[in-house]
Design an enzyme around this catalytic site. Structure first.
Site, PDB file in Angstrom:
ATOM      1  N   SER A  45       6.713  -5.863  -4.004  1.00 35.56           N
ATOM      2  CA  SER A  45       5.738  -4.911  -4.561  1.00 35.56           C
ATOM      3  C   SER A  45       6.359  -3.526  -4.478  1.00 35.56           C
ATOM      4  O   SER A  45       6.069  -2.739  -3.608  1.00 35.56           O
ATOM      5  CB  SER A  45       4.410  -4.980  -3.798  1.00 35.56           C
ATOM      6  OG  SER A  45       4.549  -4.581  -2.456  1.00 35.56           O
ATOM      7  N   HIS A 150       2.674 -11.496  -1.953  1.00 38.36           N
ATOM      8  CA  HIS A 150       3.452 -12.285  -0.994  1.00 38.36           C
ATOM      9  C   HIS A 150       2.934 -13.722  -0.836  1.00 38.36           C
ATOM     10  O   HIS A 150       3.566 -14.535  -0.193  1.00 38.36           O
ATOM     11  CB  HIS A 150       3.490 -11.591   0.378  1.00 38.36           C
ATOM     12  CG  HIS A 150       4.168 -10.240   0.337  1.00 38.36           C
ATOM     13  ND1 HIS A 150       4.070  -9.316   1.340  1.00 38.36           N
ATOM     14  CD2 HIS A 150       4.958  -9.674  -0.607  1.00 38.36           C
ATOM     15  CE1 HIS A 150       4.771  -8.232   1.015  1.00 38.36           C
ATOM     16  NE2 HIS A 150       5.307  -8.429  -0.166  1.00 38.36           N
ATOM     17  N   GLN A 159      -2.729  -7.213   0.381  1.00 35.61           N
ATOM     18  CA  GLN A 159      -1.408  -7.799   0.652  1.00 35.61           C
ATOM     19  C   GLN A 159      -1.136  -8.168   2.115  1.00 35.61           C
ATOM     20  O   GLN A 159      -0.557  -9.213   2.392  1.00 35.61           O
ATOM     21  CB  GLN A 159      -0.336  -6.833   0.152  1.00 35.61           C
ATOM     22  CG  GLN A 159       1.080  -7.330   0.288  1.00 35.61           C
ATOM     23  CD  GLN A 159       2.077  -6.356  -0.326  1.00 35.61           C
ATOM     24  OE1 GLN A 159       2.211  -6.302  -1.535  1.00 35.61           O
ATOM     25  NE2 GLN A 159       2.765  -5.592   0.503  1.00 35.61           N
ATOM     26  N   GLU A 160      -1.528  -7.272   3.027  1.00 38.19           N
ATOM     27  CA  GLU A 160      -1.147  -7.533   4.425  1.00 38.19           C
ATOM     28  C   GLU A 160      -2.242  -7.134   5.395  1.00 38.19           C
ATOM     29  O   GLU A 160      -2.815  -6.053   5.276  1.00 38.19           O
ATOM     30  CB  GLU A 160       0.120  -6.722   4.793  1.00 38.19           C
ATOM     31  CG  GLU A 160       1.324  -7.094   3.966  1.00 38.19           C
ATOM     32  CD  GLU A 160       2.468  -6.099   4.107  1.00 38.19           C
ATOM     33  OE1 GLU A 160       2.584  -5.452   5.160  1.00 38.19           O
ATOM     34  OE2 GLU A 160       3.232  -5.982   3.136  1.00 38.19           O
ATOM     35  N   GLU A 203       6.422 -12.940   4.401  1.00 43.62           N
ATOM     36  CA  GLU A 203       6.754 -12.191   5.617  1.00 43.62           C
ATOM     37  C   GLU A 203       6.316 -12.925   6.881  1.00 43.62           C
ATOM     38  O   GLU A 203       6.138 -12.318   7.936  1.00 43.62           O
ATOM     39  CB  GLU A 203       6.117 -10.797   5.563  1.00 43.62           C
ATOM     40  CG  GLU A 203       6.744  -9.899   4.505  1.00 43.62           C
ATOM     41  CD  GLU A 203       6.180  -8.493   4.494  1.00 43.62           C
ATOM     42  OE1 GLU A 203       5.220  -8.219   5.241  1.00 43.62           O
ATOM     43  OE2 GLU A 203       6.685  -7.668   3.723  1.00 43.62           O
ATOM     44  N   ASP A 239      -2.184  -3.323   4.879  1.00 40.93           N
ATOM     45  CA  ASP A 239      -1.433  -2.744   3.765  1.00 40.93           C
ATOM     46  C   ASP A 239      -2.111  -3.264   2.506  1.00 40.93           C
ATOM     47  O   ASP A 239      -1.993  -4.439   2.156  1.00 40.93           O
ATOM     48  CB  ASP A 239       0.042  -3.156   3.791  1.00 40.93           C
ATOM     49  CG  ASP A 239       0.825  -2.561   2.616  1.00 40.93           C
ATOM     50  OD1 ASP A 239       0.214  -1.819   1.812  1.00 40.93           O
ATOM     51  OD2 ASP A 239       2.030  -2.832   2.504  1.00 40.93           O
ATOM     52  N   GLU A 284      -2.339   1.262   4.907  1.00 43.76           N
ATOM     53  CA  GLU A 284      -1.224   1.652   4.031  1.00 43.76           C
ATOM     54  C   GLU A 284      -1.636   1.469   2.573  1.00 43.76           C
ATOM     55  O   GLU A 284      -2.320   0.490   2.237  1.00 43.76           O
ATOM     56  CB  GLU A 284      -0.029   0.752   4.384  1.00 43.76           C
ATOM     57  CG  GLU A 284       1.257   1.031   3.629  1.00 43.76           C
ATOM     58  CD  GLU A 284       2.374   0.087   4.103  1.00 43.76           C
ATOM     59  OE1 GLU A 284       2.426  -0.253   5.308  1.00 43.76           O
ATOM     60  OE2 GLU A 284       3.186  -0.334   3.261  1.00 43.76           O
ATOM     61  N   ASP A 312       3.288   4.182   1.172  1.00 45.37           N
ATOM     62  CA  ASP A 312       4.520   3.423   0.928  1.00 45.37           C
ATOM     63  C   ASP A 312       4.904   3.625  -0.537  1.00 45.37           C
ATOM     64  O   ASP A 312       5.751   4.462  -0.852  1.00 45.37           O
ATOM     65  CB  ASP A 312       4.274   1.957   1.282  1.00 45.37           C
ATOM     66  CG  ASP A 312       5.414   1.025   0.871  1.00 45.37           C
ATOM     67  OD1 ASP A 312       6.495   1.519   0.515  1.00 45.37           O
ATOM     68  OD2 ASP A 312       5.227  -0.213   0.905  1.00 45.37           O
ATOM     69  N   LYS A 337      11.648   3.186   4.039  1.00 44.27           N
ATOM     70  CA  LYS A 337      12.446   2.022   3.640  1.00 44.27           C
ATOM     71  C   LYS A 337      13.729   2.572   3.039  1.00 44.27           C
ATOM     72  O   LYS A 337      13.721   3.083   1.915  1.00 44.27           O
ATOM     73  CB  LYS A 337      11.697   1.204   2.580  1.00 44.27           C
ATOM     74  CG  LYS A 337      10.439   0.483   3.082  1.00 44.27           C
ATOM     75  CD  LYS A 337       9.659  -0.140   1.922  1.00 44.27           C
ATOM     76  CE  LYS A 337       8.553  -1.064   2.406  1.00 44.27           C
ATOM     77  NZ  LYS A 337       7.636  -1.462   1.302  1.00 44.27           N
ATOM     78  N   HIS A 365      10.669  -2.905   7.160  1.00 41.23           N
ATOM     79  CA  HIS A 365      11.371  -3.992   6.480  1.00 41.23           C
ATOM     80  C   HIS A 365      10.898  -4.098   5.034  1.00 41.23           C
ATOM     81  O   HIS A 365      10.018  -3.345   4.604  1.00 41.23           O
ATOM     82  CB  HIS A 365      11.109  -5.325   7.210  1.00 41.23           C
ATOM     83  CG  HIS A 365       9.670  -5.776   7.148  1.00 41.23           C
ATOM     84  ND1 HIS A 365       9.241  -7.022   7.563  1.00 41.23           N
ATOM     85  CD2 HIS A 365       8.526  -5.153   6.719  1.00 41.23           C
ATOM     86  CE1 HIS A 365       7.948  -7.153   7.385  1.00 41.23           C
ATOM     87  NE2 HIS A 365       7.485  -6.047   6.887  1.00 41.23           N
ATOM     88  N   ARG A 366      11.468  -5.048   4.280  1.00 38.02           N
ATOM     89  CA  ARG A 366      10.963  -5.407   2.962  1.00 38.02           C
ATOM     90  C   ARG A 366      10.536  -6.877   3.021  1.00 38.02           C
ATOM     91  O   ARG A 366      10.884  -7.596   3.946  1.00 38.02           O
ATOM     92  CB  ARG A 366      12.051  -5.262   1.871  1.00 38.02           C
ATOM     93  CG  ARG A 366      12.722  -3.925   1.747  1.00 38.02           C
ATOM     94  CD  ARG A 366      11.806  -2.775   1.392  1.00 38.02           C
ATOM     95  NE  ARG A 366      10.923  -2.924   0.258  1.00 38.02           N
ATOM     96  CZ  ARG A 366      10.949  -2.193  -0.847  1.00 38.02           C
ATOM     97  NH1 ARG A 366      11.891  -1.268  -0.992  1.00 38.02           N
ATOM     98  NH2 ARG A 366      10.057  -2.344  -1.806  1.00 38.02           N
ATOM     99  N   SER A 367       9.824  -7.331   1.983  1.00 41.68           N
ATOM    100  CA  SER A 367       9.390  -8.733   2.026  1.00 41.68           C
ATOM    101  C   SER A 367      10.579  -9.693   1.902  1.00 41.68           C
ATOM    102  O   SER A 367      10.583 -10.771   2.497  1.00 41.68           O
ATOM    103  CB  SER A 367       8.333  -9.004   0.964  1.00 41.68           C
ATOM    104  OG  SER A 367       8.761  -8.545  -0.293  1.00 41.68           O
ATOM    105  N   LYS A 388       7.737  -1.440  11.332  1.00 39.29           N
ATOM    106  CA  LYS A 388       6.986  -2.488  10.646  1.00 39.29           C
ATOM    107  C   LYS A 388       7.982  -3.575  10.266  1.00 39.29           C
ATOM    108  O   LYS A 388       8.811  -3.372   9.372  1.00 39.29           O
ATOM    109  CB  LYS A 388       6.325  -1.885   9.399  1.00 39.29           C
ATOM    110  CG  LYS A 388       5.361  -2.816   8.692  1.00 39.29           C
ATOM    111  CD  LYS A 388       4.815  -2.165   7.429  1.00 39.29           C
ATOM    112  CE  LYS A 388       3.787  -3.041   6.766  1.00 39.29           C
ATOM    113  NZ  LYS A 388       3.817  -2.917   5.286  1.00 39.29           N
TER     114      LYS A 388
HETATM  115  P1  PGA Z   1       7.753  -5.174  -0.509  1.00 40.51           P
HETATM  116  O1  PGA Z   1       6.455  -4.590   0.151  1.00 40.51           O
HETATM  117  O2  PGA Z   1       7.365  -6.527  -1.021  1.00 40.51           O
HETATM  118  O3  PGA Z   1       7.997  -4.198  -1.630  1.00 40.51           O
HETATM  119  O4  PGA Z   1       8.834  -5.188   0.497  1.00 40.51           O
HETATM  120  C1  PGA Z   1       6.150  -4.654   1.479  1.00 40.51           C
HETATM  121  C2  PGA Z   1       5.186  -3.516   1.666  1.00 40.51           C
HETATM  122  O5  PGA Z   1       4.481  -3.158   0.710  1.00 40.51           O
HETATM  123  O6  PGA Z   1       5.145  -2.923   2.737  1.00 40.51           O
HETATM  124 ZN    ZN Z   2       3.468  -1.442   1.615  1.00 39.40          ZN
END
Ligand code: PGA
Ligand code: ZN
Length: 425
Positions: A45, A150, A159-160, A203, A239, A284, A312, A337, A365-367, A388
């Protein structure tokens, strides 16, 4: 001069794979007396303002660009001169968004140089990045229940759902808390969600079929139970990744799975309601990435409730966007990031700007991740009070275990970072 141990002698690249099985670029840097390697992570994302991750032609082309352009330009430079190395990466690329060599290529090269420098000097990466005055360890912010992109649109729309053990006194305690909460949530989901198979998303967070509020009830109960057992405060966070819910044509946030549509005002009210009901410590991207003003409205209310509002996709580790957010009071935390901006020098500047404006930098981190431990060193070296990096999954735990090693190296002078007073109640 030519005898310095940190002079770069060779730079190589190859195609490897990340935690999602997607192609990723890996860069190796050889100095006279040392060696460094780094692999780029990849987001699912991604914010609109991020550096372009790979050139046209993907990872194969990125490997070629390292061989043809990056290697000859970095050879002969001193790996300890990170600023010069990073400015050469910008020069070689020649675009404002790293679309020529790729932001991920730049990140892998920049980080591999830092790792090689530390190795050549015989010191740890966090000390090389942060100098001798670095003593503070970050609180781990971990993903417990996953949704959105995810979990392929089958989980909660948000998302989280995260955990932050803000009362922990050391890294081991903090990590233990996150693992226990994750495990407890798994147990509770077996009862609360008849369709739950024990599956996990990108994740390592549980993939439940429950909607946002029911899932948050489960997480908040687990936080309270584990907090009671361990005797310190553990609070949930989110998030929202709201840009992935935003539909321009409808001018609204569309919660597809739950069949709910919220306009901007509804969305703000909904998030404030969740903050209050679940005692959230961290939210977030509650709104889409261009709504700096909406973020400000939310941030003002959130600070009264002891909750961090973090950007983010809003900031994409970009100085101009962080400066704008600071001016408008859009957030009191900033996701960091490195591959969103490409180089470590750009990352450092983003962190320093955020801190100078009273915003908490959160190393993230990233996913799609590598098994590199470097993020832990970045968080400690750049003095980010929060890291994170998920809870489960080898590629996430690689960073968490590295925190334990860093704490061990710091020994008695090591201590947990200071979190803003507002969230310590
Ligand atoms: P990402 O996103 O999939 O772009 O790594 C993780 C996040 O939004 O924190
Ligand atoms: Zn995010």
């Amino acid at each position: 001069m030519g005898l310095r141990p940190s002079i770069i002698e060779d730079v190589r690249a190859q195609k490897v794979f990340d935690s999602r099985g997607s192609e990723a670029v890996e860069v190796e840097v050889f100095t006279r007396a040392g060696y460094g390697r780094a692999t780029a992570p990849m987001g699912a994302s991604r914010g609109r303002g991020e550096a372009v991750p790979y050139p046209k032609g993907g990872v194969d082309e990125a490997v070629k660009k390292v061989e043809d352009l990056v290697a000859p330009s970095l050879s002969g430079l001193d790996a300890t001169d990170q600023r010069l190395v990073d400015s050469v990466l910008h020069e070689v690329d020649g675009t404002p968004d790293f679309s020529n060599i790729g932001g991920n290529t730049a990140y892998a090269a920049s980080m591999a140089v830092a790792v090689a420098a530390a190795n050549s000097l015989g010191i740890s990466l966090f000390k090389h990045l942060g100098g001798p005055m670095v003593y503070e360890l970050p609180y781990p912010l971990g993903n417990v229940i996953g949704g959105g992109k995810h979990t392929k649109g089958r989980g909660p729309d948000i998302q989280e759902m995260l955990v932050l053990p803000i009362g922990a006194e050391d890294v081991l305690e903090a990590l233990q808390a996150n693992f226990l909460v994750h495990r407890r949530v798994g147990k509770l989901l077996l009862k609360a969600d008849p369709a739950f198979t024990g599956g996990r998303g990108d994740e390592g967070a549980w993939a439940t079929t429950l909607g946002t509020e029911r899932a948050l009830e489960v997480l908040s109960r687990a936080c309270e139970e584990v907090s009671g057992e361990l005797g310190f405060e553990i609070r949930p966070g989110l998030d929202v990744a709201a840009s992935t819910l935003w539909r321009e044509e409808k001018n609204a946030y569309v919660y597809e799975r739950e069949g709910v549509i919220r306009n901007r005002e509804d969305q703000i009210k909904f998030i404030l309601g969740l903050m209050e009901r679940f005692n959230l410590v961290y939210v977030e991207d509650p709104l889409m990435e261009e709504d700096f003003e909406g973020f400000s409205e939310l941030a003002e209310e959130a600070s009264k409730m002891g909750c961090l509002i973090c950007g983010d996709d809003l900031f994409v580790t970009n100085r101009d966007r962080i400066a704008r957010g600071a001016e408008l009071g859009s957030a009191n935390a900033v996701i960091i990031k490195p591959n969103q901006v490409g180089t470590l020098s750009d990352t450092l500047e983003a962190v320093e700007l955020a801190r100078s404006k009273g915003m908490v930098p959160v190393a993230s981190h990233r996913s799609g991740e590598s098994t590199d431990p470097h993020l832990a060193h970045l968080a400690v070296g750049l003095k980010c009070p929060i890291i994170k990096s998920g809870v489960l999954g080898g590629e996430r735990v690689a960073k968490l275990n590295e925190l334990i090693r860093i704490a061990e190296e710091l020994g008695e002078v090591g201590r947990m970072a200071r979190l803003p007073g507002a969230i310590r109640r």
